[in-house]
Every structure is written in C-alpha cells, then in structure tokens.
Design an enzyme around this catalytic site. Sequence first.
Site, PDB file in Angstrom:
ATOM      1  N   CYS A  70       3.763   1.624  -1.363  1.00  0.00           N
ATOM      2  CA  CYS A  70       4.297   1.771  -2.722  1.00  0.00           C
ATOM      3  C   CYS A  70       3.228   2.345  -3.656  1.00  0.00           C
ATOM      4  O   CYS A  70       3.513   3.214  -4.490  1.00  0.00           O
ATOM      5  CB  CYS A  70       4.772   0.421  -3.254  1.00  0.00           C
ATOM      6  SG  CYS A  70       6.028  -0.377  -2.229  1.00  0.00           S
ATOM      7  N   GLY A 108       0.814  -1.219   0.000  1.00  0.00           N
ATOM      8  CA  GLY A 108       0.000   0.000   0.000  1.00  0.00           C
ATOM      9  C   GLY A 108       0.842   1.262   0.000  1.00  0.00           C
ATOM     10  O   GLY A 108       0.486   2.262  -0.643  1.00  0.00           O
TER      11      GLY A 108
END
Length: 533
Positions: free
Chosen positions: A79, A77
């Site tokens: 990233c 998440g």
Amino acid sequence: LVWLLVLSLAWLGPALGGEDKDEEVIEEEEKEKKEDEVLSDEIKEEDNVLVLHEHNFARALSEHQLLLVEFYAPWCGHCQQLAPAFAQAATELRNESSPARLGKVDATAQTALATEFGITSYPTLKLFRDGNRTHPLAYTGRMDSQGIVRWMQRRAGPSATLLQDTDTSAAFISSKDLVVIGFFKDLRGEAAQAFFEVAAEMVDMTFGVAEAAELFQEYGLSADTVCLFKKFDERQTNFPVDPERGLDTAELTRLLRVHSLQLVMEFTNETSNQIFSAKIPHHMLLFLNKSSPEQLSLRDGFRAAAGGFRGEVLFVVVDVTGHGADVLPFFGMTAADAPTLRLVRMENNRKYQMEQDSFSELAIRTFVQAVLDGKVKPHLLSAEPPEDWDTRPVKVLVGKTFEQVAFDETKNVFVKFYAPWCPHCQAMAAAWEELAERYKDREDIVIAEMDSTANELENITIHGYPTLHYFPAGPGRKMVEYKSTRDVETFSKFLENGGTLPEEPPVSEVRGQPPCPGRGVDPAGWGRGQGQA
C-alpha cells in the site's frame, strides 16, 4: 485577609491542579471534535484522493459517477508503494475534469466497510459506478499511475471510437502501430456489447467499431468480425464471430494478446508487460550479446522456427548485456554463457535446456516440439551445499541434498523455502532460528531452510515466500503445508502435534498481508518480480 486568601488561591490554583483540569477539558473537547469529524459525512481530500469512512461513503458514491476506492492498511508495504502512484493518478484525473475520482479507506479502522466489501488483503481496489455499492467492479489494471488513469478513462468515456467511412477508418488504422476494429451489423447486439467490454478492459490497445456496409466491403468482410491491424508481421488478422456461440470475451482477449505481439519479441523494459500479460504458456528464449554481429545473426534461424508455434510458444530475444542482464541469475547463468537457448513452461517456471546448443531452424523446432510432447526433462538449478550445512541448528538445504534430508523416513523435517530479498522472510528469520535452537537436541526433528531463488525441485513448486512445508517421518513421501501464524509457539505446537493445528485461515488472509510473489507464479515469471516484495 479574606481578599489576600482569595487572591492567593487564584494565583496558586494552577499549581494546585487547576491547570490540569483545564488540560483535561481541552483534551476532552479535542476528542469530541475528532469524533464529530468522523461522524460527519464531510469528505476531505489528501493529494486529490477522497478520504472515506463509513459515515461519508454513501455521500461519496452519490456525488461521483465513477469512484475507484483503495482499501488499504497503514502498515502494508504494498500500500505504501502504491500511494504516490495512486495520488498522481487522482491528480491527473482531477486536472482533466474527468467524472472519475479516486478514494481510499483505511480498512483496519473502517472494519464495517471492509466486511461489507469482502476485503481480505491489501491493497484491494474496487470501482463503484453510478452510486451502486452492491456490485463494485474489481480493478484489473496495472498498479502504476498511467495504468490507473487509462483504466479509469476507458470506463469514463466510450471504449471504442465509431468509424463511419473509409477515410476515418484509414486514418484510424494508420494512427497507431496496432489497432483493433470490431465490425458489427448491429452495434446494439450481444456481440458488439461483448466487444465493448473487451475494449474497456484492454486499456493498452486502441479500439474502433464500425457498422457501415461500405467498411465491411472495404476490408473484405461479410459477417461480424473483429480485426487486428498491425504495421508489422501480418497486416490484418481476422477473428470472425461465431454465429451460434457469439463472441467470447475471454477468448477474444487471449487472441488479441497473442497476435498483438511480434512473432519474435525483444525483452526490454517497454515490452516486459506485453510479454507476460499475453499469457502464452511457453517462452522460448535466445540469450545473446547484441554487440556481437556473429551472435546477432542467430536471430534468423530463431525467427524462422517461431512461425509454427504462435499462441503456444512465444519466442523472445534476451540481450545479456542490456535489460536481460537482470534475469540471468534466475537461470543460473552469466553473460559469458551467451549465446544459448532456454525454454520456460510458464505454469510452473520449469526450464528446459538443449543438451548442446544448436541454432538452426530445424534444431530449434525439434527441441521445442520435444518439450511440448513431454520428452525432455526440466533443467533444475542447485547451489553447492555449504561445508557446514548440517552443523548449525537450522540445516541449509540445496537442490542436490533436498531429497535425502526431507524424505528421510526417520525424521520429521520442517523446511522454510525463502528468498533472500523477501521482507516477510527476513521478518520471521529470528523466529525460525529460535525454533531450531529449541529442537536442536531432538533426533527425530529437523528444522531446515532452502533458498528457492538458487535451488529448484522437480515435484515441488514454490508459489510465494516464505513457504513452509512439513515432511513427516515414515514412508509415503508425505508433505504438509503450514499456513498458520509465523511465531515460535505456534510452530512448536504444530511440531508437537505431528504436523497438525486447529483449522485457521491462511496467514496472508489473517494479517491481510500476502506473501512475496514466487518465481512459479504468473505474472512474476522469469523476467518479472526478481528482487521485489
């Protein structure tokens, strides 16, 4: 008849499996094509970000003088949240013809690269300079597009502007509210080189450098000195270079952070990063309603008390009807509680409160000094225990009830410390409920949870969510932190073995997914990280 038979076979061939064979051939060709693409050193781009893998990585390093690479996981998440900003930064750098480029590596697929560069969590950003792949530099900037662009620009060009005479230095100083100038007799010396290193890291400040004798004289200097020029508070603050120890980059960075702040800061969206990046160990907060002239007048005594604590305590005004409204729940407060004072120890986010608010300079100075001397106990938040806190399989703990349950010498107590907004906590909620259901009839085992955003403990600091602690039965107030896989079977094995498991890496390293930041971890702090994963 022979010709009819041949034609019939030709027409019926697809129906008898010929078409399937063609599809198999096509699929095989496409697979080989994809494999050829992966094996090729061709570098493709997505939104101006270079798509890198083990076969084109060396080529990318050879073609780009400065290459910032993001090692990511598709499921991460954090990233996914970074991706738009990373692409925007890549586009800005490309548009300005910078020698700096951005690239990305799917570390879950390119395991050889992930191993080579020691990637254990995502996203991890590393800067490669001049094709050198053995000593990449860890990214230390902000995780937004402007932060990335500034960080890369500072490394692509000179980190400090050379000032050659009094006219250029005067113009440089007046160009910003705050500038830093290093005065060095030898710009090739060790002290000057250390200064350039600091300038490269502190991308939110403007740096200049000078060696001309007339500039030393102009600013009243006789030896190597770093000067901070401001349009507020002290106009010029000097940090002489120790002739024996030289210039310590960490110490200079700290001094610049501390002295770049106003003596009393106002907490806003724009100043938040400054407040927390200064790493000042204590924050003294004045909560007030700026729409009230009477409350605004309290700033005078607050400011007068601040002068004696610069560098040790940062004084901050928080408007309870403005940007500060979002931090009130962290203190268990509402806007109606203003005006009031709180002191926060940033190391563990312990909060201290006057027995009775007094806003005079003397009262504030006396209170702050008492906290620094360890004479004031922290003010701990606690919710009220729900009426049914012990009727469900998962027992609900609050600050007031924690001690009597967790340190019951007849019970083995397994506690989940969580935040309601944390996605990792939400993901393991079902497993925790199932575990409690499994052990609900065991008199010696208690499965419990505590909302750490609403409850605080004096001797336990929660650094991330979820955090799991096991409190074994018996005397001694023992506590064991659980760091393994978060599933029912592993939890159960842990309990059945009396709070032990074979040595395993922490779950955040195993899965590459760090826990949600907790309130006790800088830089989350009292005004950051609230409600964010």
